[in-house]
Design a protein around this motif. Structure first.
Motif, short mmCIF file in Angstrom:
data_model
loop_
_atom_site.label_atom_id
_atom_site.label_comp_id
_atom_site.label_asym_id
_atom_site.label_seq_id
_atom_site.Cartn_x
_atom_site.Cartn_y
_atom_site.Cartn_z
N PRO A 223 0.81 -1.22 0.00
CA PRO A 223 0.00 0.00 0.00
C PRO A 223 0.85 1.28 0.00
CG PRO A 223 0.02 -0.94 2.20
CD PRO A 223 0.84 -1.86 1.33
N PHE A 224 0.18 2.39 0.11
CA PHE A 224 0.72 3.74 0.27
C PHE A 224 1.77 3.78 1.40
CE2 PHE A 224 0.28 7.76 2.63
CZ PHE A 224 0.43 8.69 1.62
N GLY A 225 2.80 4.63 1.25
CA GLY A 225 3.69 4.91 2.38
C GLY A 225 5.02 4.18 2.38
N VAL A 226 5.43 3.65 1.20
CA VAL A 226 6.72 2.98 1.09
C VAL A 226 7.84 3.98 1.43
CG1 VAL A 226 8.30 2.14 -0.70
CG2 VAL A 226 6.00 1.22 -0.54
N GLY A 227 8.89 3.49 2.06
CA GLY A 227 10.01 4.38 2.40
C GLY A 227 11.30 3.62 2.56
N SER A 228 12.36 4.34 2.95
CA SER A 228 13.71 3.78 2.93
C SER A 228 14.21 3.39 4.32
CB SER A 228 14.67 4.80 2.32
OG SER A 228 14.28 5.04 0.99
N MET A 229 15.16 2.46 4.32
CA MET A 229 15.78 1.95 5.55
C MET A 229 17.29 2.21 5.50
SD MET A 229 13.88 -1.78 5.68
CE MET A 229 14.38 -2.27 4.04
N LYS A 230 17.86 2.30 6.71
CA LYS A 230 19.31 2.44 6.85
C LYS A 230 19.83 1.27 7.69
CE LYS A 230 19.29 6.25 9.21
NZ LYS A 230 17.87 6.26 9.57
N LYS A 231 21.15 1.09 7.68
CA LYS A 231 21.75 0.07 8.54
C LYS A 231 21.39 0.36 9.99
CE LYS A 231 25.63 -1.41 5.75
NZ LYS A 231 27.07 -1.51 5.57
N GLY A 232 21.03 -0.67 10.74
CA GLY A 232 20.67 -0.50 12.15
C GLY A 232 19.18 -0.30 12.38
N ASP A 233 18.41 -0.07 11.31
CA ASP A 233 16.96 0.15 11.46
C ASP A 233 16.23 -1.14 11.81
OD1 ASP A 233 17.13 2.84 10.91
OD2 ASP A 233 16.36 2.71 8.86
N LYS A 234 15.08 -0.93 12.47
CA LYS A 234 14.16 -2.03 12.77
C LYS A 234 12.92 -1.81 11.90
CE LYS A 234 11.55 -3.84 16.73
NZ LYS A 234 11.06 -3.46 18.08
N ILE A 235 12.54 -2.82 11.13
CA ILE A 235 11.35 -2.69 10.28
C ILE A 235 10.35 -3.78 10.67
CG2 ILE A 235 12.50 -4.00 8.40
CD1 ILE A 235 9.88 -1.19 7.88
N GLU A 236 9.10 -3.34 10.85
CA GLU A 236 8.04 -4.27 11.28
C GLU A 236 6.86 -4.18 10.31
OE1 GLU A 236 7.60 -3.98 15.85
OE2 GLU A 236 8.47 -2.10 15.17
N ILE A 237 6.36 -5.34 9.90
CA ILE A 237 5.16 -5.40 9.06
C ILE A 237 4.09 -6.10 9.90
CG2 ILE A 237 4.18 -6.16 6.85
CD1 ILE A 237 6.79 -4.41 6.56
N GLU A 238 2.98 -5.40 10.13
CA GLU A 238 1.93 -5.97 11.00
C GLU A 238 0.64 -6.11 10.20
OE1 GLU A 238 0.51 -4.98 15.43
OE2 GLU A 238 0.09 -3.41 13.95
N ILE A 239 0.06 -7.30 10.24
CA ILE A 239 -1.24 -7.50 9.58
C ILE A 239 -2.20 -8.06 10.62
CG2 ILE A 239 -2.50 -8.60 7.69
CD1 ILE A 239 0.13 -8.66 6.11
N GLU A 240 -3.36 -7.42 10.66
CA GLU A 240 -4.43 -7.77 11.60
C GLU A 240 -4.73 -9.28 11.54
OE1 GLU A 240 -7.96 -5.78 10.35
OE2 GLU A 240 -9.13 -6.48 12.06
N GLY A 241 -4.77 -9.91 12.68
CA GLY A 241 -5.13 -11.32 12.76
C GLY A 241 -3.99 -12.27 12.41
N ILE A 242 -2.86 -11.75 11.94
CA ILE A 242 -1.75 -12.63 11.54
C ILE A 242 -0.56 -12.46 12.48
CG2 ILE A 242 -0.08 -13.17 9.73
CD1 ILE A 242 -2.24 -12.35 7.69
N GLY A 243 -0.11 -11.24 12.67
CA GLY A 243 1.04 -11.02 13.55
C GLY A 243 1.92 -9.91 13.04
N ARG A 244 3.10 -9.82 13.64
CA ARG A 244 4.02 -8.73 13.31
C ARG A 244 5.39 -9.31 12.97
NH1 ARG A 244 5.07 -3.00 16.36
NH2 ARG A 244 2.83 -2.92 16.55
N LEU A 245 5.80 -9.08 11.73
CA LEU A 245 7.09 -9.57 11.23
C LEU A 245 8.15 -8.52 11.54
CD1 LEU A 245 8.87 -11.36 9.24
CD2 LEU A 245 7.94 -9.95 7.40
N ILE A 246 9.17 -8.90 12.31
CA ILE A 246 10.21 -7.94 12.72
C ILE A 246 11.55 -8.35 12.11
CG2 ILE A 246 11.42 -6.92 14.71
CD1 ILE A 246 9.01 -7.70 16.44
N ASN A 247 12.23 -7.38 11.51
CA ASN A 247 13.57 -7.61 10.98
C ASN A 247 14.45 -6.39 11.22
OD1 ASN A 247 11.52 -9.13 8.92
ND2 ASN A 247 13.36 -10.35 9.29
N TYR A 248 15.75 -6.62 11.20
CA TYR A 248 16.73 -5.55 11.41
C TYR A 248 17.61 -5.45 10.17
CZ TYR A 248 15.20 -5.95 16.22
OH TYR A 248 14.43 -5.98 17.34
N VAL A 249 18.03 -4.22 9.86
CA VAL A 249 18.88 -4.01 8.69
C VAL A 249 20.34 -4.02 9.15
CG1 VAL A 249 19.39 -2.52 6.71
CG2 VAL A 249 17.07 -2.60 7.64
N LYS A 250 21.14 -4.82 8.47
CA LYS A 250 22.54 -4.97 8.87
C LYS A 250 23.48 -4.50 7.77
CE LYS A 250 24.75 -8.95 10.18
NZ LYS A 250 24.77 -10.33 10.60
#
Ligand code: MG
Length: 250
Positions: A223-250
């Motif tokens: 959806p809307f709102g794509v953006g950029s990550m840097k080294k050391g960032d934490k990125i989470e994708i959350e979908i209702e009823g499913i859960g939250r996917l967490i990853n770190y940029v190295k």
């Protein structure tokens, strides 16, 4: 039911989540869901992508809000592309920032995982062929995507396809909140009701092109709102009823 694919005592296992425990499955979930009675604590297991993909198919533009954001026309048919299975990582795995890349973007997406081999599926038969739904991050080297005609390089680096944490077998994919958080800040916030092509049409469309196998992944676009990550960032994708996917940029 939330299915989990994990490493336990260095063995690859599948299980069903029960509170803070996992009840292991006797076999892969594509072969039917039979549970053992013993339980394993969830704490400490290593998450694997909840799939067994021979291929990962993704959709180029599939949210009305994202099309408006990009000032693009609504497409007449889905634009599809592939990621290699070597791009897969699980929940809490590291996204590796490739040397030479100048813009590394997250794209939070709802992904479906196939239950059975199929070809030429009608949209109305869709649910028979889907095992469940999970969160996927379509990590993209945007500078390379702009530079290349084909998207393969921009989308295919190792670790560019985080998937998980769970595969939810009972959720209805048509009306779910989907959110991405970068370092805890809300960046994407939409609804799967914004889909241009619904999951049943995507499966039907893709299955007219290629044979799909149990464990293959089809991701439904961002959806809307794509953006950029840097080294050391934490990125989470959350979908209702499913859960939250967490990853770190190295
Ligand atoms: Mg995408």
């Amino acid at each position: 039911m939330k299915l989990i694919h994990f490493l336990y005592n260095r063995k690859e296992c599948w299980g069903a989540l029960e509170g803070s425990f996992i009840r292991p499955l006797k076999d892969e979930p594509f072969k039917g869901i039979k549970l053992f009675s013993r339980k394993i604590p969830l704490n400490g297991v290593k998450f694997l992508p909840p799939a067994k993909a021979t291929k990962i198919i993704l959709i180029g533009l599939n949210y009305k809000d994202h099309a408006r954001e990009l000032n693009m026309n609504i497409p007449g048919e889905p634009l599809i592309f592939l990621k290699p299975t070597t791009a897969l990582i699980g929940h809490k795995g590291a996204i590796i920032y490739p040397a030479g890349v100048t813009q590394l973007d997250y794209e939070g997406e709802l992904a479906m995982v196939l239950k059975k081999q199929c070809k030429n599926i009608k949209p109305r038969d869709f649910s028979k062929y889907i095992l469940g739904y999970t969160c996927l991050n379509d990590v993209t080297a945007r500078d390379l995507q702009r530079k290349d005609i084909q998207w393969t390089r921009a989308k295919s680096f190792d670790s560019f396809c985080p998937v998980g944490p769970y595969l939810e077998t009972q959720v209805n994919p048509q009306n779910l909140n989907i959110r991405s958080y970068l370092n805890g800040q809300l960046r994407q916030n939409s609804q799967t009701s914004q889909f241009i092509f619904k999951p049943e049409h995507l499966l039907s469309f893709v299955s007219r092109i290629m044979t799909l196998y149990p464990g293959d992944i089809i991701s439904t676009g961002t959806p809307f709102g794509v953006g950029s990550m840097k080294k050391g960032d934490k990125i989470e994708i959350e979908i209702e009823g499913i859960g939250r996917l967490i990853n770190y940029v190295k």
